[in-house]
Design a protein around this motif. Structure first.
Motif, PDB file in Angstrom:
ATOM      1  N   PHE A   1      -8.241   7.257  -3.371  1.00  0.00           N
ATOM      2  CA  PHE A   1      -8.450   5.945  -2.760  1.00  0.00           C
ATOM      3  C   PHE A   1      -8.304   4.840  -3.798  1.00  0.00           C
ATOM      4  CE2 PHE A   1     -11.866   2.729  -1.641  1.00  0.00           C
ATOM      5  CZ  PHE A   1     -11.065   2.006  -0.774  1.00  0.00           C
ATOM      6  N   ILE A   2      -8.888   5.014  -4.981  1.00  0.00           N
ATOM      7  CA  ILE A   2      -8.790   4.000  -6.030  1.00  0.00           C
ATOM      8  C   ILE A   2      -7.332   3.773  -6.431  1.00  0.00           C
ATOM      9  CG2 ILE A   2      -9.280   3.582  -8.491  1.00  0.00           C
ATOM     10  CD1 ILE A   2     -12.080   4.723  -8.022  1.00  0.00           C
ATOM     11  N   GLN A   3      -6.554   4.833  -6.529  1.00  0.00           N
ATOM     12  CA  GLN A   3      -5.140   4.685  -6.887  1.00  0.00           C
ATOM     13  C   GLN A   3      -4.373   3.935  -5.803  1.00  0.00           C
ATOM     14  OE1 GLN A   3      -4.783   9.113  -8.259  1.00  0.00           O
ATOM     15  NE2 GLN A   3      -3.114   8.011  -9.238  1.00  0.00           N
ATOM     16  N   ILE A   4      -4.591   4.293  -4.558  1.00  0.00           N
ATOM     17  CA  ILE A   4      -3.870   3.637  -3.462  1.00  0.00           C
ATOM     18  C   ILE A   4      -4.324   2.183  -3.324  1.00  0.00           C
ATOM     19  CG2 ILE A   4      -3.500   3.643  -0.956  1.00  0.00           C
ATOM     20  CD1 ILE A   4      -3.706   6.714  -1.076  1.00  0.00           C
ATOM     21  N   TRP A   5      -5.625   1.956  -3.424  1.00  0.00           N
ATOM     22  CA  TRP A   5      -6.158   0.592  -3.354  1.00  0.00           C
ATOM     23  C   TRP A   5      -5.545  -0.293  -4.450  1.00  0.00           C
ATOM     24  CZ3 TRP A   5      -9.293  -1.914  -7.054  1.00  0.00           C
ATOM     25  CH2 TRP A   5      -9.918  -3.092  -6.632  1.00  0.00           C
ATOM     26  N   GLY A   6      -5.397   0.246  -5.655  1.00  0.00           N
ATOM     27  CA  GLY A   6      -4.801  -0.522  -6.741  1.00  0.00           C
ATOM     28  C   GLY A   6      -3.342  -0.848  -6.488  1.00  0.00           C
TER      29      GLY A   6
ATOM     30  N   LYS B   1      -3.333  -3.637  -4.042  1.00  0.00           N
ATOM     31  CA  LYS B   1      -3.805  -4.879  -4.675  1.00  0.00           C
ATOM     32  C   LYS B   1      -2.718  -5.548  -5.497  1.00  0.00           C
ATOM     33  CE  LYS B   1      -7.325  -6.652  -7.887  1.00  0.00           C
ATOM     34  NZ  LYS B   1      -8.518  -6.341  -8.702  1.00  0.00           N
ATOM     35  N   TYR B   2      -1.951  -4.771  -6.222  1.00  0.00           N
ATOM     36  CA  TYR B   2      -0.995  -5.366  -7.151  1.00  0.00           C
ATOM     37  C   TYR B   2       0.453  -5.397  -6.648  1.00  0.00           C
ATOM     38  CZ  TYR B   2      -4.662  -5.703 -10.623  1.00  0.00           C
ATOM     39  OH  TYR B   2      -5.825  -6.051 -11.292  1.00  0.00           O
ATOM     40  N   ARG B   3       0.774  -4.620  -5.593  1.00  0.00           N
ATOM     41  CA  ARG B   3       2.175  -4.565  -5.181  1.00  0.00           C
ATOM     42  C   ARG B   3       2.437  -5.038  -3.748  1.00  0.00           C
ATOM     43  NH1 ARG B   3       5.768  -1.996  -8.743  1.00  0.00           N
ATOM     44  NH2 ARG B   3       7.255  -2.976  -7.326  1.00  0.00           N
ATOM     45  N   SER B   4       1.420  -5.151  -2.908  1.00  0.00           N
ATOM     46  CA  SER B   4       1.687  -5.516  -1.506  1.00  0.00           C
ATOM     47  C   SER B   4       1.891  -7.014  -1.362  1.00  0.00           C
ATOM     48  CB  SER B   4       0.541  -5.061  -0.611  1.00  0.00           C
ATOM     49  OG  SER B   4      -0.615  -5.847  -0.834  1.00  0.00           O
ATOM     50  N   GLN B   5       2.711  -7.386  -0.401  1.00  0.00           N
ATOM     51  CA  GLN B   5       2.973  -8.800  -0.138  1.00  0.00           C
ATOM     52  C   GLN B   5       1.719  -9.512   0.354  1.00  0.00           C
ATOM     53  OE1 GLN B   5       5.859 -10.321  -0.868  1.00  0.00           O
ATOM     54  NE2 GLN B   5       6.692  -8.395  -1.625  1.00  0.00           N
ATOM     55  N   LYS B   6       0.893  -8.836   1.121  1.00  0.00           N
ATOM     56  CA  LYS B   6      -0.322  -9.484   1.623  1.00  0.00           C
ATOM     57  C   LYS B   6      -1.267  -9.821   0.470  1.00  0.00           C
ATOM     58  CE  LYS B   6      -2.555  -5.031   2.803  1.00  0.00           C
ATOM     59  NZ  LYS B   6      -3.133  -4.219   3.902  1.00  0.00           N
ATOM     60  N   SER B   7      -1.324  -8.967  -0.528  1.00  0.00           N
ATOM     61  CA  SER B   7      -2.178  -9.243  -1.681  1.00  0.00           C
ATOM     62  C   SER B   7      -1.579 -10.320  -2.563  1.00  0.00           C
ATOM     63  CB  SER B   7      -2.395  -7.959  -2.492  1.00  0.00           C
ATOM     64  OG  SER B   7      -3.299  -8.186  -3.549  1.00  0.00           O
ATOM     65  N   ILE B   8      -0.280 -10.273  -2.767  1.00  0.00           N
ATOM     66  CA  ILE B   8       0.415 -11.289  -3.561  1.00  0.00           C
ATOM     67  C   ILE B   8       0.131 -12.674  -2.999  1.00  0.00           C
ATOM     68  CG2 ILE B   8       2.699 -12.212  -4.133  1.00  0.00           C
ATOM     69  CD1 ILE B   8       3.642  -9.219  -4.230  1.00  0.00           C
ATOM     70  N   ALA B   9       0.139 -12.783  -1.659  1.00  0.00           N
ATOM     71  CA  ALA B   9      -0.040 -14.071  -0.980  1.00  0.00           C
ATOM     72  C   ALA B   9      -1.500 -14.470  -0.822  1.00  0.00           C
ATOM     73  CB  ALA B   9       0.630 -14.011   0.385  1.00  0.00           C
TER      74      ALA B   9
ATOM     75  N   THR C   1      -2.946   0.385   3.779  1.00  0.00           N
ATOM     76  CA  THR C   1      -1.596   0.015   3.322  1.00  0.00           C
ATOM     77  C   THR C   1      -0.808  -0.795   4.340  1.00  0.00           C
ATOM     78  OG1 THR C   1      -0.742   2.148   4.114  1.00  0.00           O
ATOM     79  CG2 THR C   1      -1.427   2.023   1.800  1.00  0.00           C
ATOM     80  N   LYS C   2      -1.334  -0.917   5.547  1.00  0.00           N
ATOM     81  CA  LYS C   2      -0.617  -1.660   6.585  1.00  0.00           C
ATOM     82  C   LYS C   2      -0.424  -3.108   6.147  1.00  0.00           C
ATOM     83  CE  LYS C   2      -0.771  -2.879  11.491  1.00  0.00           C
ATOM     84  NZ  LYS C   2      -1.560  -2.809  12.751  1.00  0.00           N
ATOM     85  N   ASP C   3       0.777  -3.621   6.330  1.00  0.00           N
ATOM     86  CA  ASP C   3       1.102  -4.977   5.875  1.00  0.00           C
ATOM     87  C   ASP C   3       2.111  -5.593   6.833  1.00  0.00           C
ATOM     88  OD1 ASP C   3       1.534  -7.317   4.533  1.00  0.00           O
ATOM     89  OD2 ASP C   3       2.259  -6.412   2.678  1.00  0.00           O
ATOM     90  N   ASN C   4       1.658  -6.600   7.558  1.00  0.00           N
ATOM     91  CA  ASN C   4       2.552  -7.283   8.503  1.00  0.00           C
ATOM     92  C   ASN C   4       3.243  -8.481   7.888  1.00  0.00           C
ATOM     93  OD1 ASN C   4       1.869  -5.512  10.625  1.00  0.00           O
ATOM     94  ND2 ASN C   4       0.005  -6.686  11.056  1.00  0.00           N
ATOM     95  N   THR C   5       2.989  -8.712   6.592  1.00  0.00           N
ATOM     96  CA  THR C   5       3.625  -9.837   5.907  1.00  0.00           C
ATOM     97  C   THR C   5       5.104  -9.547   5.687  1.00  0.00           C
ATOM     98  OG1 THR C   5       1.542 -10.154   4.730  1.00  0.00           O
ATOM     99  CG2 THR C   5       3.446 -11.328   3.877  1.00  0.00           C
ATOM    100  N   PRO C   6       5.986 -10.546   5.845  1.00  0.00           N
ATOM    101  CA  PRO C   6       7.410 -10.320   5.557  1.00  0.00           C
ATOM    102  C   PRO C   6       7.592  -9.771   4.148  1.00  0.00           C
ATOM    103  CG  PRO C   6       7.089 -12.449   6.611  1.00  0.00           C
ATOM    104  CD  PRO C   6       5.721 -11.923   6.310  1.00  0.00           C
TER     105      PRO C   6
ATOM    106  N   ALA D   1     -12.912   0.834 -10.220  1.00  0.00           N
ATOM    107  CA  ALA D   1     -11.587   0.657  -9.617  1.00  0.00           C
ATOM    108  C   ALA D   1     -10.890  -0.585 -10.152  1.00  0.00           C
ATOM    109  CB  ALA D   1     -11.717   0.570  -8.095  1.00  0.00           C
ATOM    110  N   LYS D   2     -11.628  -1.675 -10.317  1.00  0.00           N
ATOM    111  CA  LYS D   2     -11.038  -2.921 -10.817  1.00  0.00           C
ATOM    112  C   LYS D   2     -10.555  -2.757 -12.256  1.00  0.00           C
ATOM    113  CE  LYS D   2     -13.689  -6.620  -9.751  1.00  0.00           C
ATOM    114  NZ  LYS D   2     -13.224  -7.642  -8.796  1.00  0.00           N
ATOM    115  N   ALA D   3     -11.421  -2.185 -13.108  1.00  0.00           N
ATOM    116  CA  ALA D   3     -11.060  -2.013 -14.521  1.00  0.00           C
ATOM    117  C   ALA D   3      -9.921  -1.017 -14.671  1.00  0.00           C
ATOM    118  CB  ALA D   3     -12.280  -1.562 -15.320  1.00  0.00           C
ATOM    119  N   TRP D   4     -10.009   0.121 -13.964  1.00  0.00           N
ATOM    120  CA  TRP D   4      -8.998   1.164 -14.115  1.00  0.00           C
ATOM    121  C   TRP D   4      -7.625   0.660 -13.682  1.00  0.00           C
ATOM    122  CZ3 TRP D   4      -5.445   3.937 -11.301  1.00  0.00           C
ATOM    123  CH2 TRP D   4      -4.922   5.087 -11.929  1.00  0.00           C
TER     124      TRP D   4
END
Length: 602
Positions: A36-41, A44-52, A84-89, A178-181
């Motif tokens: 979960f920590i790996q997928i969450w990271g 956090k760092y690669r999805s468009q919804k998080s970027i925005a 991981t669901k992301d409806n962002t373009p 999770a944040k530090a790792w």
């Protein structure tokens, strides 16, 4: 009687079975947490919804973690699809290949990228597709909600501080992990150089963070993480809010302090100076004595046990942190975790050895505190008294990086006069053994005064916002030196006299950066010293629950030919480390070595 025996046997079998079942269940939970920590990271760092900024990473983690722990195979996959669901373009590219060159000489630093974990058989086809899709997404916005857009900015944005956190909630403790790792997973350019596989570090740390129930164990967990990345810049955590941290008093237990300053080396502790004259008179020990065993334990083993939680890129820094010289913190890590204030020493003095009892000062005793504090203030005053720029005779000028301040920068009307004065010298000595206090003096004024036009003296890699986890080469000249559009040009011809640079384990970060620059000023330059701190590049800091700062090197610095400086440091041309005898006297032996080299070429 037989019934009692039978009942006890049944209870024993039940206890063994239940204990085994608990262990198995705990193992499954830890595996779920790790994945979960790996997928969450990644989200956090690669999805468009998080970027925005449309993905509250902390909130999502805290909402899902309890369900994740107890999830079976199908439930886990459903939770990960939700995550991981992301409806962002989205902007994506086809599957990429990341070569890992031996020398860093291309436009990208890709050594850290490894998405093999996505192939985990536990993930169903839909989850794997979503994860791979994330690895191929491109961020064209030039911004990221959790990563600064300015490459040298230190603090990672939009990270919750949770200032009132009480350190006793498993979910929040795992969030800190999770944040530090993941900060290291995606934003630390030298992850590939860590001694231990970073995924294994996560696996090993999860059980510890699950058991945290107070502030001391929380701080120890963060310190264990910092130490595991083999980065001197991670030592910033040790200096954070020292007045309220439990580390010194409880975690490392540095209650006792020796009556002298000392330098830690691999096989000995060298006494350099007593804290006051009275302590010196009352001791049979002398400056220059080498302590080779403590309580029958050889120093190498003794120090290894006391350095496990000290973040460092290399052993030179480890021994620096174990020493009292120049730390001015009032600690003595080489004497941590003592049961009492009495020690049995084996001491070497020149060619003889002898046994010696040592009574330590107690930091819970007010008189001892007064002695330690007074000595530290005297040492600080002595360091401050050193001149930033000093002439040695008529032919040599010493420029001490740690003692030149912005207030010492000459007025524009005096620049040509100073340039002529410096260029008239047979040699210039740049002392980089303390952290530079005036970056502008070195990046702008020194090159101009010595007639050196701006030049690229390293390879500098920063986070690639388009693909977090990747690092991009910056070839703009102003990354390396101050290049004003309408400012003064270099004054006169290039200085061709001797340049000597002094380095040691205290030469760190900016000190290493300017050593690299000065080393390439002319062909008559020599570095005299020992291994430097091996931590170049701007520091990044992520805020963790409890308002703690987790620090690490944020940008990749390499030699122009691609060789690493991280962990390695700046290798000297002439190796020099003062001997026990040289450390026992007040003369700066390394400076004297430089002067002798200039005068005699030795």
């Amino acid at each position: 009687m037989m019934q009692k025996v039978l009942l006890l046997s049944i209870l024993l079998v039940f206890k063994l079975f239940f204990g085994h079942a608990q262990a198995v269940n705990h193992k499954v939970e830890n595996q779920n947490i790790q994945e979960f920590i790996q997928i969450w990271g990644l989200v956090k760092y690669r999805s468009q919804k998080s970027i925005a900024g449309k993905f509250d990473a902390d909130n999502m983690f805290l909402n899902l973690i309890d369900s994740v722990k107890s999830a079976d195979h199908d439930q886990f996959n459903q939770l990960m699809l939700r995550l991981t669901k992301d409806n962002t373009p989205k902007t994506t590219v086809s599957k990429q290949v990341y070569p890992k060159p031996k020398l860093i000489d291309g436009p990208y630093l890709t050594n850290n990228i490894d998405y093999d974990w996505i192939k985990n058989r536990k993930y169903n086809l839909l989850v794997k597709e979503q994860l791979e899709h994330l690895t191929n997404q491109i961020n064209n916005s030039g911004q990221h909600h959790y990563v600064p857009s300015v490459f040298y900015q230190g603090d990672l944005p939009n990270e919750g501080a949770y200032k009132d956190y009480t350190f006793n909630k498993e979910a929040m403790n795992l969030l800190a992990l999770a944040k530090a790792w993941n900060a290291i997973e995606y934003l630390f350019p030298y992850k590939y150089m860590i001694d231990k596989n970073w995924k294994n570090v996560l696996k090993d740390m999860i059980p510890f963070f699950r058991k945290i129930n107070d502030r001391t164990s929380y701080e120890k967990g963060i310190l264990m993480l910092e130490a595991s990345i083999n980065d001197t810049h991670a030592g910033g955590f040790m200096g954070y809010n020292p007045g309220s941290m439990q580390m010194c008093n409880t975690i490392l237990n540095v209650r006792y302090y020796p009556p002298f300053d000392y330098i830690a080396r691999e096989n000995n502790l060298i006494i350099t100076k007593f804290l006051n004259d009275s302590l010196a008179k009352n001791s049979t020990l002398k400056p220059g004595d080498e302590i080779i065993t403590i309580n029958g334990i050889k120093i190498k083993k003794w120090l290894k046990e006391r350095s496990a939680l000290l973040p460092a890129s290399n052993t030179s820094v480890t021994y620096r942190e174990l020493s009292t010289s120049n730390n001015f913190r009032g600690d003595a890590f080489a004497f941590s975790n003592l049961k009492n204030n009495s020690l049995k020493l084996k001491v070497k003095r020149q060619k003889t050895t002898f046994q010696q009892n040592l009574v330590m000062l107690d930091r819970k005793d007010q008189e001892s505190i007064k002695i330690i504090t007074s000595h530290i203030h005297e040492e600080i005053a002595r360091e401050k008294a050193l001149k930033g720029i000093e002439n040695i005779g008529n032919h040599i000028t010493v420029i001490r990086a740690g003692n030149v301040f912005d207030k010492d920068i000459p007025d524009d009307n005096d620049l040509e006069k100073l340039a002529a004065e410096l260029k008239s010298k047979k040699a210039l000595i740049f002392d980089m053994r303390k952290y530079p206090q005036s970056p502008g003096f070195f990046s702008y004024y020194i090159p101009m005064l010595l007639g050196k036009a701006p030049f690229q003296f390293a390879r500098y890699y920063t986070v690639d916002l388009r693909q977090i986890g990747n690092f991009k080469f910056r070839n703009k000249l102003d990354t390396y030196m101050n290049v004003p559009k309408d400012g003064p040009k270099p004054i006169g011809d290039l200085y061709t006299g001797k340049i000597v640079i002094l380095t040691n384990e205290n030469t760190q970060s900016m000190g290493e950066w300017y050593t690299m620059m000065l080393r390439q000023f002319n062909s008559n330059t020599t570095v005299i010293g020992s291994q430097t701190a091996g931590a170049d590049g701007d520091v990044k800091r992520i805020t963790l629950p409890g308002d703690y700062q987790f620090s690490f090197t944020g940008n990749g610095i390499f030699y122009p030919d691609g060789r690493e400086t991280q962990r390695v440091g700046i290798k000297p041309d002439i190796y020099f480390k003062p001997s026990a005898k040289e450390l026992s006297i007040s003369t700066d032996a390394q400076l004297q070595k430089a002067i002798k080299f200039i005068e005699e070429g030795l």
